[in-house]
Design a protein around this motif. Structure first.
Motif, PDB file in Angstrom:
ATOM      1  N   SER A 186       0.845  -1.190   0.000  1.00  0.00           N
ATOM      2  CA  SER A 186       0.000   0.000   0.000  1.00  0.00           C
ATOM      3  C   SER A 186       0.880   1.239   0.000  1.00  0.00           C
ATOM      4  N   PRO A 187       1.232   1.769  -1.180  1.00  0.00           N
ATOM      5  CA  PRO A 187       2.120   2.935  -1.237  1.00  0.00           C
ATOM      6  C   PRO A 187       1.624   4.134  -0.447  1.00  0.00           C
ATOM      7  N   ALA A 188       0.315   4.381  -0.454  1.00  0.00           N
ATOM      8  CA  ALA A 188      -0.268   5.419   0.394  1.00  0.00           C
ATOM      9  C   ALA A 188      -1.272   4.719   1.292  1.00  0.00           C
ATOM     10  N   GLN A 189      -1.109   4.845   2.585  1.00  0.00           N
ATOM     11  CA  GLN A 189      -1.966   4.100   3.495  1.00  0.00           C
ATOM     12  C   GLN A 189      -3.412   4.571   3.389  1.00  0.00           C
ATOM     13  N   PRO A 190      -4.361   3.637   3.390  1.00  0.00           N
ATOM     14  CA  PRO A 190      -5.763   4.031   3.473  1.00  0.00           C
ATOM     15  C   PRO A 190      -6.007   4.831   4.749  1.00  0.00           C
ATOM     16  N   ALA A 191      -7.106   5.551   4.774  1.00  0.00           N
ATOM     17  CA  ALA A 191      -7.391   6.422   5.919  1.00  0.00           C
ATOM     18  C   ALA A 191      -7.389   5.652   7.231  1.00  0.00           C
ATOM     19  N   GLN A 192      -7.763   4.374   7.206  1.00  0.00           N
ATOM     20  CA  GLN A 192      -7.852   3.587   8.433  1.00  0.00           C
ATOM     21  C   GLN A 192      -6.483   3.075   8.862  1.00  0.00           C
ATOM     22  N   GLY A 193      -5.549   2.944   7.922  1.00  0.00           N
ATOM     23  CA  GLY A 193      -4.181   2.574   8.246  1.00  0.00           C
ATOM     24  C   GLY A 193      -4.019   1.189   8.831  1.00  0.00           C
ATOM     25  N   ALA A 194      -3.084   1.072   9.770  1.00  0.00           N
ATOM     26  CA  ALA A 194      -2.641  -0.217  10.302  1.00  0.00           C
ATOM     27  C   ALA A 194      -3.737  -1.097  10.891  1.00  0.00           C
ATOM     28  N   PRO A 195      -4.831  -0.574  11.473  1.00  0.00           N
ATOM     29  CA  PRO A 195      -5.859  -1.491  11.982  1.00  0.00           C
ATOM     30  C   PRO A 195      -6.417  -2.448  10.928  1.00  0.00           C
ATOM     31  N   VAL A 314       4.467 -16.730   0.388  1.00  0.00           N
ATOM     32  CA  VAL A 314       3.760 -15.823   1.290  1.00  0.00           C
ATOM     33  C   VAL A 314       2.281 -16.217   1.308  1.00  0.00           C
ATOM     34  N   ARG A 315       1.708 -16.331   2.487  1.00  0.00           N
ATOM     35  CA  ARG A 315       0.355 -16.867   2.631  1.00  0.00           C
ATOM     36  C   ARG A 315      -0.710 -15.904   2.116  1.00  0.00           C
ATOM     37  N   MET A 316      -0.580 -14.615   2.457  1.00  0.00           N
ATOM     38  CA  MET A 316      -1.569 -13.639   2.008  1.00  0.00           C
ATOM     39  C   MET A 316      -0.897 -12.333   1.654  1.00  0.00           C
ATOM     40  N   VAL A 317      -1.304 -11.786   0.516  1.00  0.00           N
ATOM     41  CA  VAL A 317      -0.848 -10.463   0.090  1.00  0.00           C
ATOM     42  C   VAL A 317      -2.078  -9.607  -0.164  1.00  0.00           C
ATOM     43  N   GLN A 318      -2.131  -8.449   0.487  1.00  0.00           N
ATOM     44  CA  GLN A 318      -3.173  -7.476   0.199  1.00  0.00           C
ATOM     45  C   GLN A 318      -2.580  -6.352  -0.632  1.00  0.00           C
ATOM     46  N   VAL A 319      -3.245  -6.052  -1.738  1.00  0.00           N
ATOM     47  CA  VAL A 319      -2.794  -5.006  -2.648  1.00  0.00           C
ATOM     48  C   VAL A 319      -3.828  -3.882  -2.600  1.00  0.00           C
ATOM     49  N   TYR A 320      -3.449  -2.752  -2.021  1.00  0.00           N
ATOM     50  CA  TYR A 320      -4.353  -1.602  -1.898  1.00  0.00           C
ATOM     51  C   TYR A 320      -4.134  -0.644  -3.055  1.00  0.00           C
ATOM     52  N   HIS A 321      -5.230  -0.289  -3.749  1.00  0.00           N
ATOM     53  CA  HIS A 321      -5.117   0.757  -4.752  1.00  0.00           C
ATOM     54  C   HIS A 321      -5.333   2.093  -4.068  1.00  0.00           C
ATOM     55  N   THR A 322      -4.271   2.816  -3.859  1.00  0.00           N
ATOM     56  CA  THR A 322      -4.341   4.083  -3.126  1.00  0.00           C
ATOM     57  C   THR A 322      -3.648   5.221  -3.865  1.00  0.00           C
ATOM     58  N   GLN A 323      -3.242   4.980  -5.113  1.00  0.00           N
ATOM     59  CA  GLN A 323      -2.518   6.040  -5.804  1.00  0.00           C
ATOM     60  C   GLN A 323      -2.648   5.860  -7.313  1.00  0.00           C
ATOM     61  N   THR A 324      -2.865   6.958  -8.031  1.00  0.00           N
ATOM     62  CA  THR A 324      -2.796   6.954  -9.489  1.00  0.00           C
ATOM     63  C   THR A 324      -1.849   8.060  -9.915  1.00  0.00           C
ATOM     64  N   SER A 325      -1.632   8.156 -11.208  1.00  0.00           N
ATOM     65  CA  SER A 325      -0.714   9.179 -11.700  1.00  0.00           C
ATOM     66  C   SER A 325      -1.293  10.584 -11.565  1.00  0.00           C
ATOM     67  N   LYS A 326      -2.622  10.681 -11.420  1.00  0.00           N
ATOM     68  CA  LYS A 326      -3.248  12.002 -11.381  1.00  0.00           C
ATOM     69  C   LYS A 326      -3.765  12.387 -10.000  1.00  0.00           C
ATOM     70  N   ARG A 327      -3.925  11.395  -9.126  1.00  0.00           N
ATOM     71  CA  ARG A 327      -4.574  11.692  -7.857  1.00  0.00           C
ATOM     72  C   ARG A 327      -3.928  10.879  -6.749  1.00  0.00           C
ATOM     73  N   SER A 328      -3.700  11.480  -5.600  1.00  0.00           N
ATOM     74  CA  SER A 328      -3.027  10.782  -4.516  1.00  0.00           C
ATOM     75  C   SER A 328      -3.921  10.577  -3.302  1.00  0.00           C
ATOM     76  N   SER A 329      -5.212  10.843  -3.419  1.00  0.00           N
ATOM     77  CA  SER A 329      -6.128  10.651  -2.303  1.00  0.00           C
ATOM     78  C   SER A 329      -6.184   9.182  -1.907  1.00  0.00           C
ATOM     79  N   CYS A 330      -6.388   8.926  -0.606  1.00  0.00           N
ATOM     80  CA  CYS A 330      -6.473   7.553  -0.131  1.00  0.00           C
ATOM     81  C   CYS A 330      -7.847   6.945  -0.375  1.00  0.00           C
TER      82      CYS A 330
END
Length: 471
Positions: A186-195, A314-330
């Motif tokens: 997750s290059p940019a953490q979602p608003a909820q973050g580590a929880p 690796v047992r589980m990988v979560q891939v968060y979409h949190t960034q595009t080339s035009k927008r960096s909002s979480c």
């Protein structure tokens, strides 16, 4: 825990201070009243309650809530009644009273031999339609991002609970002891973050390892073969002191997690640099994921990294979409406005890499025992918010699953004619979690952990395996 010049000790060992985010070990020192482990609890015997169809999970999480009526759940009635009020009363659980019905600006086309209708915004996903099980009857309990993201990731809306990945690694461990069992990209953490990837009251070693920098996934990870024996000697001395400190504090899982993280960090020097090195992939593979295109490069690298990690155990990988080339909002998929511009941009950034992931896994013989899950915390309203947006919508939305024991080329369940309520073969978040665990060989009712005087599980007291979608 032995504390004297700890950063210096790690530096001498060639292990970066940043990599110990594996169990949020040093961050835990700043937390008050951390939960304790119950040594009497243990995972299921041999990790499995029944034969598993899947060995590993990749969960692609689209933060903000992708619009089901624009992507995976075509609703002709919306066009027929465009601009008219919803013909029934909206539920009381709403954030705002949205406007009139808003048909999708995009067309749906049947895809593959199965003929699953998929939006023209996702042509690459349409090319792998016959591998998909599109669940059109998802529903959840929370209409706000924080609570809904928590529920989708942990099964609980408000309180700290172990994440899905933590339960999986607690029950099954990792196939590769030289890599973390649970990785979050997750290059940019979602608003909820580590929880969202926390181990909560499970032993701290089962928390997700966060990769936030794709260029340097694990900070300060060095492999100096000439100093390997010296590192081993220094680490052995440190661990002896740590064990002495741990003896009168055996109930605190953070201490053992810290000890184990030092050992994992040492072992990772051999395997992790290669696992995260995307330059080792062929030009053909990199092009498949769109790494040669600035629009898809970022998410393409995330998806390719996920494939390399599960390929190595690796047992589980979560891939968060949190960034595009035009927008960096979480909250990228949170189209309260700008639907006609932002949703296509999100699809351009993710569609090609996601389809590439499925094709790549399949070509390597990995899709049969790798479960891929795609979705967000909820969907979007079929009604308009302002002129060009949609509100949060947990009452009926779509996700898809592929591989790992899932029937391909099918849809499951349905929403009503307007895409508001899930009305047929409804699938709650708890049902989704129960099904994921089942495919991994775990009975969701039997994988429990005693904490605070009661037995907890991922699905709490709910959840049913969605058997019609199982291969």
């Amino acid at each position: 825990m032995f504390r004297m010049n700890r950063r210096a000790m790690l530096a001498q060992c060639g292990v970066g201070f940043g990599m110990l985010g594996l169990a949020s070990l040093f961050a835990d020192e700043a937390r008050a009243a951390a939960p304790t482990a119950n040594p009497s609890q243990s995972p299921p015997a041999n990790g499995l309650h029944h034969p598993a169809k899947a060995k590993r999970v990749i969960f692609i999480f689209l933060s903000g809530g992708p619009s089901h009526v624009d992507l995976l759940d075509p609703k002709p009635e919306l066009a027929k009644y465009a601009g008219k009020p919803l013909p029934f009363e909206q539920p009381k659980l709403v954030r705002t009273r949205t406007g009139n019905l808003l048909p999708s600006p995009w067309k749906f086309k049947p895809a593959g031999k199965s003929g699953i209708a998929i939006s023209e915004l996702m042509p690459h996903l349409a090319s792998v339609a016959d591998d998909l099980c599109v669940i059109r009857s998802m529903h959840a309990d929370n209409i706000n991002h924080n609570g809904a993201c928590l529920q989708m990731n942990t099964g609980e809306q408000a309180f700290s609970r172990p994440s899905l990945g933590s339960w999986l690694t607690y029950g099954l461990g990792s196939e590769n002891r030289n890599l973390p069992g649970f990785v979050v990209i997750s290059p940019a953490q979602p608003a909820q973050g580590a929880p969202l990837w926390s181990s909560s009251f499970l032993p701290a070693e089962f928390q997700g390892t966060l990769v936030s920098n794709l260029d340097k996934p694990i900070a300060n990870l060095a492999d100096d073969s000439q100093r390997l024996q010296q590192q081993r000697t220094q680490l052995d001395a440190l661990q002896q002191l740590n064990r002495l400190h741990q003896q009168p504090r055996s109930s605190d899982s953070r201490l053992n997690a810290r000890i184990e993280s030092f050992e994992l960090a040492f072992r990772m020097q051999r395997e992790a640099p290669e696992a995260f090195d995307l330059s080792r992939e062929s030009a053909t593979t990199r092009a498949l994921y769109g790494i040669d295109d600035p629009i898809t490069n970022h998410f393409g690298r995330q998806c390719l990294m996920a494939r390399r990690l599960v390929e190595r155990g690796v047992r589980m990988v979560q891939v968060y979409h949190t960034q595009t080339s035009k927008r960096s909002s979480c909250q990228l998929w949170d189209q309260h406005g700008g639907l006609r511009s932002e949703l296509p941009a999100n699809c351009l950034a993710t569609d090609r890499p996601v389809a590439a992931l499925l094709k790549d896994l399949k070509s390597r013989g990995l899709l049969d025992d790798t479960l891929v899950v795609w979705g967000g915390e909820f969907g979007r309203t079929p009604t308009a918010e302002n002129a060009d947006g949609r509100e949060h919508h947990p009452f009926g939305f779509s996700m898809w699953m592929a591989g790992g024991g899932i029937k391909g080329g099918i849809t499951h369940g349905a929403t009503d004619d307007f895409g508001w309520h899930a009305v047929q073969d409804k699938v709650h978040v708890h049902d989704l979690h129960a099904t994921i665990l089942h495919l991994m060989g775990i009975d969701h009712e039997r994988l429990t952990y005693r904490y605070g005087g009661r037995d907890y599980r991922l699905t709490d007291v709910h959840g049913h395996v969605v058997t019609p979608i199982l291969a």
